[in-house]
Scaffold this active site. Structure first.
Site, PDB file in Angstrom:
ATOM      1  CB  ALA A  41       0.406 -11.226  50.575  1.00 54.08           C
ATOM      2  CD1 TRP A  65       0.935 -11.483  42.496  1.00 55.40           C
ATOM      3  CD2 TRP A  65       2.203 -10.043  43.632  1.00 55.40           C
ATOM      4  NE1 TRP A  65       0.251 -10.294  42.576  1.00 55.40           N
ATOM      5  CE2 TRP A  65       1.013  -9.401  43.275  1.00 55.40           C
ATOM      6  CE3 TRP A  65       3.166  -9.330  44.371  1.00 55.40           C
ATOM      7  CZ2 TRP A  65       0.748  -8.070  43.607  1.00 55.40           C
ATOM      8  CZ3 TRP A  65       2.905  -8.021  44.703  1.00 55.40           C
ATOM      9  CH2 TRP A  65       1.709  -7.396  44.322  1.00 55.40           C
ATOM     10  CG  ASP A 116       5.037 -10.333  49.823  1.00 56.86           C
ATOM     11  OD1 ASP A 116       4.303  -9.752  50.653  1.00 56.86           O
ATOM     12  OD2 ASP A 116       4.796 -10.362  48.600  1.00 56.86           O
ATOM     13  CE  LYS A 170      -4.499 -10.671  48.500  1.00 55.68           C
ATOM     14  NZ  LYS A 170      -4.670 -10.651  47.102  1.00 55.68           N
TER      15      LYS A 170
HETATM   16  C1  LMR Z   1      -3.290 -11.934  43.153  1.00 54.77           C
HETATM   17  O1  LMR Z   1      -2.167 -12.419  43.007  1.00 54.77           O
HETATM   18  O2  LMR Z   1      -4.273 -12.309  42.515  1.00 54.77           O
HETATM   19  C2  LMR Z   1      -3.501 -10.853  44.174  1.00 54.77           C
HETATM   20  O3  LMR Z   1      -2.354 -10.674  44.931  1.00 54.77           O
HETATM   21  C3  LMR Z   1      -4.015  -9.606  43.589  1.00 54.77           C
HETATM   22  C4  LMR Z   1      -3.002  -8.827  42.820  1.00 54.77           C
HETATM   23  O4  LMR Z   1      -2.827  -7.648  43.114  1.00 54.77           O
HETATM   24  O5  LMR Z   1      -2.376  -9.370  41.898  1.00 54.77           O
END
Ligand code: LMR
Length: 393
Positions: free
Chosen positions: A209, A127, A207, A242
């Site tokens: 998420a 990410w 993590d 989410k």
């Molecule tokens: C994403 O990766 O699209 C989500 O986790 C939203 C974000 O905050 O980037």
């Protein structure tokens, strides 16, 4: 002084939301930012959350300050879902509420830094905000490959990173539904990772998420539990964005697992003071709504049903894409059926991604990441045809 600041590019992922909104084409497709969408392309408030919010409005009699730890009822109500029956691991785990999973990651990294960690091993791609947070806190990043070109996890790379790590190192792992690849470690791989971590001095930061959006609530944290059963200490960042659909309400939690229960107070006090200096205390509303959902068996059932629907819908989209593997050779769409969660990476060039946007109104991250939840029965054929168009010739 302020004139010294150089302009920064907007966050690429968040910029896509705006670009998509401004596109007048009726049949445009948003595969950008990671939000769940229904078969109609909507991101509705969960039914369970709506009920909980009504109850909250009726019952809440004060909005006075809580502490930096936020709503502790929310934090503890989540724990059996994450950690299992012995939700505190014999009194070794304690948590606090954070502004979203991002706040939890931030706190984990800052606490690791305060404890003496100065380098974090991180599978890439990851990410994009992970690297941004690590850099902002002043952590050195040691990258390793998360996935292989065939769309499977690169176990050797993570094991080599842990084995070669120093005494002031941590490793950042995605608990499930890896963002951006969708490639998760299998249970036998988690066992090897756990064993390797246990014989190292590396601090694991996990993590989580997308809990519940991969294979199931227990299945998605089985790897995390394997690691926690093996190691003396760990930090866990958790997001309800989410799996409770609370994105903009910013609902997350940060858990600390200590070697001994007696060490927890000192560890938590450090996290509290870091939170106080960062955001003082987290926003209350979303966490309180989750607490109501998890304390009421009917609302809990409703939430579990909604989560199951989401997971199954995304599984169907993945299977539909995998079945189109022959129609779009070279993208390895078949691998998507084995992967989990909202995301997958397609090996598309920058030009192909631009062409998808310009010619077909299809928006995805510059990395080739797609949010599979942006696809549904009404637009998947168009997406596959557009992929064929930009990849052929
Ligand atoms: C994403 O990766 O699209 C989500 O986790 C939203 C974000 O905050 O980037």
């Amino acid at each position: 002084m302020l004139e010294n600041l150089e302009a920064q590019a907007p966050d690429a992922l968040l910029a896509l939301i705006k670009m998509h909104a401004e596109d007048p084409r009726q049949d445009k497709i948003d595969l950008g930012v990671g939000v769940y969408r229904t078969n109609d392309g909507a991101t509705p408030v969960f039914r369970a959350i709506k009920q909980a919010e009504r109850k909250l409005i009726d019952e809440q009699d004060s909005k006075s300050y809580l502490g930096p730890e936020g709503d502790t009822g929310f934090v503890t109500a989540l724990m059996p879902y994450i950690f299992g029956e012995d939700a505190t691991m014999g009194g070794r785990i304690q948590g606090m509420q954070t502004p979203g999973g991002t706040g939890a990651v931030r706190l984990a990294v800052a606490l690791a830094k305060a404890a003496g960690v100065d380098r974090i091993h991180m599978g890439t791609p990851s990410w994009p905000n992970h690297a941004q947070i690590l850099q902002d806190v002043g952590m050195e990043i040691a990258p390793f490959d998360h996935a292989r070109a065939d769309g499977t996890a690169d176990l050797d790379a993570v094991l080599a990173a842990i084995t070669g790590a120093g005494p002031r190192d941590a490793v950042l792992l995605h608990g499930c539904c890896h963002n951006p690849t969708g490639v998760d470690y299998a249970s036998a791989e988690w066992e090897q990772i756990a064993r390797t971590l246990a014989s190292s001095e590396v601090l694991p930061i996990l993590d989580v998420a997308y809990h519940g959006l991969g294979q199931g609530l227990d299945e998605d944290v089985a790897g995390l539990r394997t690691v926690l059963a093996a190691v003396p200490e760990a930090l866990i960042a958790y997001s309800c964005d989410k799996n409770f659909g609370l994105y903009r309400d910013r609902v997350g939690a940060f858990y600390m697992m200590a070697k001994e229960p007696a060490q927890l107070d000192a560890i938590v006090s450090n996290a509290n003071s870091l939170a106080r200096a960062n955001w003082s205390m987290p926003p209350d509303h979303g966490g309180a709504a989750v607490r109501h959902v998890l304390r009421d068996p009917d609302m809990t059932r409703e939430w579990l049903d909604e989560l199951t629907d989401m997971r199954e819908r995304m599984r169907r989209v993945r299977e539909r894409l995998a079945a189109a593997d022959n129609e779009v050779p070279g993208l390895n769409l078949a691998a998507l059926a084995e992967q989990n969660g909202l995301f997958a990476i397609l090996p598309l060039s920058k030009d192909q991604i631009a062409k998808l946007r310009e010619d077909h109104g299809i928006y995805m991250a510059g990395s080739g990441r797609i949010n599979v939840a942006g696809l549904h029965a009404g637009n998947t054929d168009k997406f596959i045809a557009a992929l064929a168009d930009v990849t052929q010739g």
